[in-house]
Design an enzyme around this catalytic site. Structure first.
Site, PDB file in Angstrom:
ATOM      1  N   ARG A   8      39.916  44.067  41.203  1.00  0.00           N
ATOM      2  CA  ARG A   8      38.901  43.469  40.319  1.00  0.00           C
ATOM      3  C   ARG A   8      37.906  44.434  39.639  1.00  0.00           C
ATOM      4  O   ARG A   8      37.769  45.406  40.329  1.00  0.00           O
ATOM      5  CB  ARG A   8      38.193  42.055  40.644  1.00  0.00           C
ATOM      6  CG  ARG A   8      39.131  40.925  41.304  1.00  0.00           C
ATOM      7  CD  ARG A   8      38.474  39.911  41.856  1.00  0.00           C
ATOM      8  NE  ARG A   8      38.986  38.905  42.162  1.00  0.00           N
ATOM      9  CZ  ARG A   8      39.592  38.701  43.691  1.00  0.00           C
ATOM     10  NH1 ARG A   8      39.269  39.676  44.395  1.00  0.00           N
ATOM     11  NH2 ARG A   8      40.259  37.787  44.052  1.00  0.00           N
ATOM     12  N   LYS A  62      35.905  38.292  46.536  1.00  0.00           N
ATOM     13  CA  LYS A  62      35.395  36.802  46.092  1.00  0.00           C
ATOM     14  C   LYS A  62      34.822  36.137  47.407  1.00  0.00           C
ATOM     15  O   LYS A  62      35.686  36.127  48.457  1.00  0.00           O
ATOM     16  CB  LYS A  62      36.202  36.089  45.351  1.00  0.00           C
ATOM     17  CG  LYS A  62      36.459  36.282  43.917  1.00  0.00           C
ATOM     18  CD  LYS A  62      37.291  35.195  42.942  1.00  0.00           C
ATOM     19  CE  LYS A  62      37.103  35.566  41.417  1.00  0.00           C
ATOM     20  NZ  LYS A  62      37.975  34.453  40.859  1.00  0.00           N
ATOM     21  N   HIS A  77      41.034  43.152  33.665  1.00  0.00           N
ATOM     22  CA  HIS A  77      41.884  42.172  34.657  1.00  0.00           C
ATOM     23  C   HIS A  77      43.293  42.160  34.531  1.00  0.00           C
ATOM     24  O   HIS A  77      43.946  41.864  35.256  1.00  0.00           O
ATOM     25  CB  HIS A  77      41.040  40.756  34.446  1.00  0.00           C
ATOM     26  CG  HIS A  77      41.508  39.933  35.762  1.00  0.00           C
ATOM     27  ND1 HIS A  77      40.726  40.190  36.990  1.00  0.00           N
ATOM     28  CD2 HIS A  77      42.216  38.870  36.033  1.00  0.00           C
ATOM     29  CE1 HIS A  77      40.935  39.427  37.755  1.00  0.00           C
ATOM     30  NE2 HIS A  77      42.025  38.558  37.238  1.00  0.00           N
ATOM     31  N   ARG A 109      45.133  44.513  36.866  1.00  0.00           N
ATOM     32  CA  ARG A 109      45.382  43.912  38.097  1.00  0.00           C
ATOM     33  C   ARG A 109      46.373  43.063  38.115  1.00  0.00           C
ATOM     34  O   ARG A 109      47.508  42.987  39.211  1.00  0.00           O
ATOM     35  CB  ARG A 109      44.087  43.040  38.583  1.00  0.00           C
ATOM     36  CG  ARG A 109      44.286  42.234  39.725  1.00  0.00           C
ATOM     37  CD  ARG A 109      42.918  41.448  39.972  1.00  0.00           C
ATOM     38  NE  ARG A 109      43.076  40.215  41.092  1.00  0.00           N
ATOM     39  CZ  ARG A 109      42.900  40.332  42.212  1.00  0.00           C
ATOM     40  NH1 ARG A 109      42.782  41.438  42.948  1.00  0.00           N
ATOM     41  NH2 ARG A 109      42.901  39.429  42.983  1.00  0.00           N
ATOM     42  N   HIS A 123      44.080  36.724  47.525  1.00  0.00           N
ATOM     43  CA  HIS A 123      44.202  35.426  47.037  1.00  0.00           C
ATOM     44  C   HIS A 123      44.177  34.347  48.154  1.00  0.00           C
ATOM     45  O   HIS A 123      44.988  34.708  48.923  1.00  0.00           O
ATOM     46  CB  HIS A 123      45.769  35.099  46.239  1.00  0.00           C
ATOM     47  CG  HIS A 123      45.715  35.605  44.879  1.00  0.00           C
ATOM     48  ND1 HIS A 123      47.031  35.744  44.165  1.00  0.00           N
ATOM     49  CD2 HIS A 123      44.705  36.007  43.973  1.00  0.00           C
ATOM     50  CE1 HIS A 123      46.641  36.298  42.934  1.00  0.00           C
ATOM     51  NE2 HIS A 123      45.164  36.554  42.791  1.00  0.00           N
ATOM     52  N   TYR A 146      52.834  34.987  39.466  1.00  0.00           N
ATOM     53  CA  TYR A 146      53.621  36.085  38.859  1.00  0.00           C
ATOM     54  C   TYR A 146      54.929  36.107  38.922  1.00  0.00           C
ATOM     55  O   TYR A 146      55.403  36.900  38.126  1.00  0.00           O
ATOM     56  CB  TYR A 146      53.047  37.310  39.763  1.00  0.00           C
ATOM     57  CG  TYR A 146      51.550  37.664  39.479  1.00  0.00           C
ATOM     58  CD1 TYR A 146      51.133  38.529  38.613  1.00  0.00           C
ATOM     59  CD2 TYR A 146      50.479  36.990  40.493  1.00  0.00           C
ATOM     60  CE1 TYR A 146      49.863  38.644  38.427  1.00  0.00           C
ATOM     61  CE2 TYR A 146      49.375  37.308  40.376  1.00  0.00           C
ATOM     62  CZ  TYR A 146      48.686  38.171  39.316  1.00  0.00           C
ATOM     63  OH  TYR A 146      47.417  38.413  39.054  1.00  0.00           O
TER      64      TYR A 146
END
Length: 313
Positions: free
Chosen positions: A168, A191, A259, A262, A285, A294
Protein backbone atom coordinates in the site's frame (compact mmCIF):
# COMPACT_ATOMS: atom_id res chain seq x y z
CA UNK A 1 -15.06 -0.59 29.22
CA UNK A 2 -18.34 -1.36 30.98
CA UNK A 3 -21.75 -0.26 29.77
CA UNK A 4 -23.48 2.39 31.83
CA UNK A 5 -20.58 4.81 32.02
CA UNK A 6 -21.50 8.47 32.34
CA UNK A 7 -22.33 9.66 28.87
CA UNK A 8 -20.84 12.84 27.40
CA UNK A 9 -23.31 15.69 27.10
CA UNK A 10 -23.04 16.08 23.35
CA UNK A 11 -22.61 13.92 20.30
CA UNK A 12 -19.26 15.42 19.31
CA UNK A 13 -17.66 14.26 22.57
CA UNK A 14 -19.24 10.85 22.05
CA UNK A 15 -17.69 10.71 18.59
CA UNK A 16 -14.26 11.60 20.03
CA UNK A 17 -14.59 8.76 22.56
CA UNK A 18 -15.51 6.39 19.74
CA UNK A 19 -12.52 7.44 17.63
CA UNK A 20 -10.21 7.08 20.64
CA UNK A 21 -11.48 3.53 21.11
CA UNK A 22 -10.82 2.72 17.45
CA UNK A 23 -7.30 4.11 17.71
CA UNK A 24 -6.34 2.45 21.01
CA UNK A 25 -8.25 -0.83 21.06
CA UNK A 26 -8.55 -1.63 17.36
CA UNK A 27 -5.40 0.17 16.23
CA UNK A 28 -7.20 1.78 13.31
CA UNK A 29 -5.00 3.65 10.85
CA UNK A 30 -5.05 7.47 10.63
CA UNK A 31 -6.73 7.15 7.23
CA UNK A 32 -9.51 4.97 8.71
CA UNK A 33 -9.99 7.34 11.65
CA UNK A 34 -10.28 10.31 9.32
CA UNK A 35 -12.89 8.49 7.21
CA UNK A 36 -14.93 7.63 10.34
CA UNK A 37 -14.66 11.20 11.62
CA UNK A 38 -15.81 12.61 8.29
CA UNK A 39 -18.78 10.27 7.96
CA UNK A 40 -20.02 10.62 11.55
CA UNK A 41 -19.51 14.37 11.82
CA UNK A 42 -21.40 14.87 8.53
CA UNK A 43 -24.27 12.81 9.96
CA UNK A 44 -24.29 14.83 13.19
CA UNK A 45 -24.24 18.13 11.27
CA UNK A 46 -27.22 16.93 9.25
CA UNK A 47 -29.12 16.05 12.44
CA UNK A 48 -28.47 19.56 13.77
CA UNK A 49 -30.15 21.06 10.70
CA UNK A 50 -32.83 18.40 10.41
CA UNK A 51 -33.87 18.61 14.08
CA UNK A 52 -33.37 22.38 14.55
CA UNK A 53 -30.26 22.30 16.70
CA UNK A 54 -27.38 20.15 17.97
CA UNK A 55 -28.54 17.00 19.70
CA UNK A 56 -27.32 15.65 23.05
CA UNK A 57 -25.82 12.18 22.94
CA UNK A 58 -28.95 10.84 24.65
CA UNK A 59 -30.93 12.26 21.75
CA UNK A 60 -29.60 9.47 19.52
CA UNK A 61 -32.01 7.11 21.32
CA UNK A 62 -34.97 9.18 20.12
CA UNK A 63 -34.19 9.15 16.41
CA UNK A 64 -36.81 7.53 14.19
CA UNK A 65 -36.04 5.44 11.09
CA UNK A 66 -37.39 8.36 9.05
CA UNK A 67 -34.62 10.63 10.43
CA UNK A 68 -31.93 8.24 9.23
CA UNK A 69 -33.66 7.76 5.87
CA UNK A 70 -33.75 11.55 5.51
CA UNK A 71 -29.98 11.59 5.98
CA UNK A 72 -29.53 8.91 3.30
CA UNK A 73 -31.74 10.86 0.90
CA UNK A 74 -29.75 14.02 1.64
CA UNK A 75 -26.43 12.32 0.84
CA UNK A 76 -27.81 11.04 -2.47
CA UNK A 77 -28.50 14.52 -3.83
CA UNK A 78 -26.73 17.83 -4.35
CA UNK A 79 -23.22 18.76 -5.43
CA UNK A 80 -21.61 16.50 -2.81
CA UNK A 81 -23.80 13.48 -3.49
CA UNK A 82 -22.17 10.18 -2.59
CA UNK A 83 -21.89 7.14 -4.80
CA UNK A 84 -23.70 4.05 -3.55
CA UNK A 85 -20.49 2.46 -2.32
CA UNK A 86 -19.43 5.58 -0.40
CA UNK A 87 -22.91 5.95 1.09
CA UNK A 88 -22.88 2.32 2.23
CA UNK A 89 -19.50 2.93 3.89
CA UNK A 90 -20.81 6.07 5.62
CA UNK A 91 -23.85 4.23 6.94
CA UNK A 92 -21.62 1.41 8.22
CA UNK A 93 -19.55 3.98 10.16
CA UNK A 94 -22.71 5.44 11.69
CA UNK A 95 -23.94 1.98 12.70
CA UNK A 96 -20.60 1.29 14.37
CA UNK A 97 -20.92 4.57 16.28
CA UNK A 98 -24.43 3.65 17.44
CA UNK A 99 -23.23 0.22 18.63
CA UNK A 100 -20.40 1.87 20.58
CA UNK A 101 -22.79 4.33 22.25
CA UNK A 102 -25.17 1.50 23.18
CA UNK A 103 -22.40 -0.69 24.56
CA UNK A 104 -20.58 1.99 26.54
CA UNK A 105 -23.35 4.36 27.62
CA UNK A 106 -26.55 2.27 27.47
CA UNK A 107 -28.01 4.64 24.89
CA UNK A 108 -29.73 2.29 22.49
CA UNK A 109 -31.79 2.87 19.38
CA UNK A 110 -33.05 -0.03 17.26
CA UNK A 111 -33.98 2.41 14.49
CA UNK A 112 -30.53 2.17 12.93
CA UNK A 113 -31.08 -1.55 12.38
CA UNK A 114 -34.40 -0.96 10.65
CA UNK A 115 -32.92 1.18 7.90
CA UNK A 116 -31.61 -0.65 4.86
CA UNK A 117 -28.66 1.01 3.21
CA UNK A 118 -27.79 1.00 -0.48
CA UNK A 119 -26.44 -2.19 -1.94
CA UNK A 120 -22.98 -1.36 -3.21
CA UNK A 121 -21.93 -3.06 -6.41
CA UNK A 122 -19.31 -5.75 -5.98
CA UNK A 123 -15.87 -4.22 -6.27
CA UNK A 124 -13.49 -5.63 -8.85
CA UNK A 125 -9.83 -4.56 -8.94
CA UNK A 126 -8.63 -2.81 -12.09
CA UNK A 127 -4.96 -3.65 -12.60
CA UNK A 128 -2.61 -2.07 -15.10
CA UNK A 129 -1.87 -4.25 -18.13
CA UNK A 130 1.59 -5.84 -18.07
CA UNK A 131 2.80 -3.97 -21.15
CA UNK A 132 1.57 -0.64 -19.81
CA UNK A 133 3.22 -1.43 -16.48
CA UNK A 134 6.60 -1.80 -18.19
CA UNK A 135 6.14 1.60 -19.88
CA UNK A 136 5.05 3.21 -16.63
CA UNK A 137 8.12 1.91 -14.78
CA UNK A 138 10.42 3.23 -17.49
CA UNK A 139 8.78 6.66 -17.58
CA UNK A 140 8.98 7.01 -13.79
CA UNK A 141 12.76 7.37 -14.09
CA UNK A 142 12.37 10.62 -16.02
CA UNK A 143 11.93 13.57 -13.67
CA UNK A 144 9.22 16.07 -14.55
CA UNK A 145 10.19 19.42 -16.04
CA UNK A 146 11.78 21.66 -13.43
CA UNK A 147 12.55 18.84 -10.99
CA UNK A 148 16.09 17.71 -10.11
CA UNK A 149 17.29 14.42 -11.60
CA UNK A 150 17.31 12.63 -8.23
CA UNK A 151 13.51 12.94 -8.11
CA UNK A 152 13.33 10.61 -11.11
CA UNK A 153 15.42 8.05 -9.21
CA UNK A 154 13.09 8.39 -6.22
CA UNK A 155 9.96 8.02 -8.33
CA UNK A 156 11.35 4.96 -10.10
CA UNK A 157 12.23 3.39 -6.74
CA UNK A 158 8.78 4.04 -5.28
CA UNK A 159 6.80 2.82 -8.30
CA UNK A 160 9.00 -0.27 -8.67
CA UNK A 161 8.60 -1.13 -4.99
CA UNK A 162 4.81 -0.72 -5.06
CA UNK A 163 4.50 -3.02 -8.05
CA UNK A 164 7.20 -5.53 -7.10
CA UNK A 165 6.05 -6.05 -3.50
CA UNK A 166 2.33 -5.18 -3.56
CA UNK A 167 2.66 -2.52 -0.87
CA UNK A 168 0.00 0.00 0.00
CA UNK A 169 1.24 3.54 -0.57
CA UNK A 170 1.04 4.22 3.18
CA UNK A 171 3.23 1.18 3.84
CA UNK A 172 5.88 2.25 1.32
CA UNK A 173 5.98 5.83 2.58
CA UNK A 174 6.29 4.59 6.19
CA UNK A 175 9.68 3.00 5.41
CA UNK A 176 12.65 4.69 7.06
CA UNK A 177 16.37 4.84 6.56
CA UNK A 178 16.65 1.90 8.94
CA UNK A 179 14.92 -0.31 6.34
CA UNK A 180 17.65 0.32 3.74
CA UNK A 181 19.34 -1.34 2.07
CA UNK A 182 16.18 -3.35 1.55
CA UNK A 183 16.44 -7.05 2.42
CA UNK A 184 15.11 -9.88 0.28
CA UNK A 185 12.09 -10.08 2.61
CA UNK A 186 10.70 -6.94 4.20
CA UNK A 187 8.60 -6.78 7.38
CA UNK A 188 5.65 -4.48 6.75
CA UNK A 189 3.18 -3.09 9.27
CA UNK A 190 -0.18 -3.13 7.52
CA UNK A 191 -3.75 -2.30 8.45
CA UNK A 192 -4.62 -2.75 12.10
CA UNK A 193 -0.95 -3.03 13.00
CA UNK A 194 -0.73 -6.49 11.39
CA UNK A 195 2.76 -7.48 10.34
CA UNK A 196 3.56 -9.48 7.25
CA UNK A 197 6.60 -10.47 5.20
CA UNK A 198 6.77 -9.37 1.58
CA UNK A 199 9.43 -10.27 -0.99
CA UNK A 200 11.60 -7.53 -2.44
CA UNK A 201 12.78 -8.33 -5.95
CA UNK A 202 16.33 -7.43 -7.01
CA UNK A 203 14.94 -4.80 -9.39
CA UNK A 204 13.24 -3.02 -6.48
CA UNK A 205 16.32 -3.23 -4.25
CA UNK A 206 18.50 -1.87 -7.04
CA UNK A 207 16.08 0.99 -7.72
CA UNK A 208 16.02 1.97 -4.06
CA UNK A 209 19.83 1.85 -3.89
CA UNK A 210 20.10 4.03 -7.01
CA UNK A 211 17.76 6.54 -5.36
CA UNK A 212 19.70 6.50 -2.08
CA UNK A 213 22.95 7.16 -3.94
CA UNK A 214 21.48 10.24 -5.62
CA UNK A 215 19.30 11.63 -2.84
CA UNK A 216 20.89 14.86 -1.55
CA UNK A 217 19.49 14.41 1.98
CA UNK A 218 20.88 12.14 4.71
CA UNK A 219 18.49 9.21 5.13
CA UNK A 220 18.82 8.73 8.88
CA UNK A 221 17.50 5.50 10.44
CA UNK A 222 14.64 7.32 12.17
CA UNK A 223 13.63 9.44 9.19
CA UNK A 224 11.54 8.76 6.08
CA UNK A 225 13.21 6.82 3.29
CA UNK A 226 11.27 8.57 0.53
CA UNK A 227 11.78 12.34 0.59
CA UNK A 228 10.02 15.31 -0.93
CA UNK A 229 12.00 17.76 -3.05
CA UNK A 230 12.66 20.04 -0.06
CA UNK A 231 13.77 17.20 2.18
CA UNK A 232 10.65 16.44 4.19
CA UNK A 233 8.84 13.08 4.05
CA UNK A 234 7.15 12.36 0.74
CA UNK A 235 3.38 12.40 1.20
CA UNK A 236 0.59 10.30 -0.26
CA UNK A 237 -0.68 13.22 -2.36
CA UNK A 238 2.73 13.58 -4.00
CA UNK A 239 2.67 9.87 -4.85
CA UNK A 240 -0.83 10.21 -6.30
CA UNK A 241 0.26 13.22 -8.35
CA UNK A 242 3.25 11.22 -9.62
CA UNK A 243 1.12 8.34 -10.88
CA UNK A 244 -1.39 10.79 -12.32
CA UNK A 245 1.39 12.43 -14.35
CA UNK A 246 2.61 9.05 -15.59
CA UNK A 247 -0.82 7.76 -16.58
CA UNK A 248 -1.65 10.94 -18.46
CA UNK A 249 1.65 10.85 -20.33
CA UNK A 250 0.92 7.26 -21.37
CA UNK A 251 -2.78 7.78 -22.04
CA UNK A 252 -3.85 5.29 -19.38
CA UNK A 253 -7.21 5.17 -17.60
CA UNK A 254 -7.92 7.26 -14.50
CA UNK A 255 -8.16 4.02 -12.54
CA UNK A 256 -4.33 3.86 -12.64
CA UNK A 257 -3.46 5.07 -9.13
CA UNK A 258 -0.78 4.07 -6.61
CA UNK A 259 -3.20 1.45 -5.28
CA UNK A 260 -3.69 0.07 -8.79
CA UNK A 261 -0.02 -0.94 -8.73
CA UNK A 262 -0.85 -3.19 -5.78
CA UNK A 263 -3.76 -4.61 -7.77
CA UNK A 264 -1.36 -5.21 -10.66
CA UNK A 265 1.07 -7.06 -8.38
CA UNK A 266 -1.67 -9.49 -7.33
CA UNK A 267 -3.33 -9.88 -10.73
CA UNK A 268 -0.08 -10.49 -12.59
CA UNK A 269 1.02 -13.05 -10.01
CA UNK A 270 -2.30 -14.84 -10.40
CA UNK A 271 -2.10 -14.74 -14.19
CA UNK A 272 1.30 -16.41 -14.06
CA UNK A 273 0.17 -19.26 -11.81
CA UNK A 274 0.48 -17.72 -8.34
CA UNK A 275 -1.33 -19.51 -5.51
CA UNK A 276 -4.37 -17.61 -4.20
CA UNK A 277 -3.56 -18.34 -0.54
CA UNK A 278 0.02 -17.15 -0.99
CA UNK A 279 -1.21 -13.95 -2.66
CA UNK A 280 -3.58 -13.42 0.27
CA UNK A 281 -0.63 -13.58 2.67
CA UNK A 282 1.48 -11.26 0.53
CA UNK A 283 -1.28 -8.66 0.38
CA UNK A 284 -2.17 -8.98 4.06
CA UNK A 285 -5.85 -9.63 3.39
CA UNK A 286 -7.75 -10.87 6.43
CA UNK A 287 -10.28 -12.71 4.25
CA UNK A 288 -9.65 -14.93 1.25
CA UNK A 289 -12.85 -13.60 -0.32
CA UNK A 290 -11.14 -10.22 -0.75
CA UNK A 291 -8.26 -11.84 -2.63
CA UNK A 292 -10.67 -13.91 -4.75
CA UNK A 293 -11.81 -10.72 -6.44
CA UNK A 294 -8.58 -10.85 -8.41
CA UNK A 295 -9.69 -14.14 -9.95
CA UNK A 296 -12.88 -12.39 -11.11
CA UNK A 297 -10.83 -9.58 -12.68
CA UNK A 298 -8.56 -12.14 -14.35
CA UNK A 299 -11.57 -14.00 -15.74
CA UNK A 300 -13.06 -10.78 -17.11
CA UNK A 301 -9.77 -9.94 -18.83
CA UNK A 302 -9.61 -13.43 -20.29
CA UNK A 303 -13.13 -13.24 -21.75
CA UNK A 304 -12.47 -9.74 -23.09
CA UNK A 305 -9.38 -11.04 -24.89
CA UNK A 306 -11.47 -13.93 -26.24
CA UNK A 307 -14.11 -11.52 -27.56
CA UNK A 308 -11.47 -9.42 -29.31
CA UNK A 309 -9.55 -12.32 -30.85
CA UNK A 310 -12.06 -15.02 -31.76
CA UNK A 311 -13.13 -14.76 -35.43
CA UNK A 312 -16.76 -15.50 -34.57
CA UNK A 313 -16.93 -13.33 -31.46
Amino acid sequence: MLAGMTAPANCDDGMEAFLAMLACERRASPHTLEAYRRDISTFLEFLGRHLDGPQPLTGLAKLAPSDIRAYIAHRRTGEKALAERSLARALAAIRSFFRFVARRYDIENPAIGLVRGPRAKAWTPRPVAEGAMVELLALAEVAADGEPAWIGARDAALVTLLYASGLRISEALALTGADAPLPESLRVHGKGGKMRLVPVLPAAREAVEAYRARCPYPLAPDEALFRAQRGGPMGARAAQALVQRLRRALGLAESVTPHALRHSFASHLLAHGGDLRAIQELLGHASLSTTQRYTEADAKAMFAAYARAHPRA
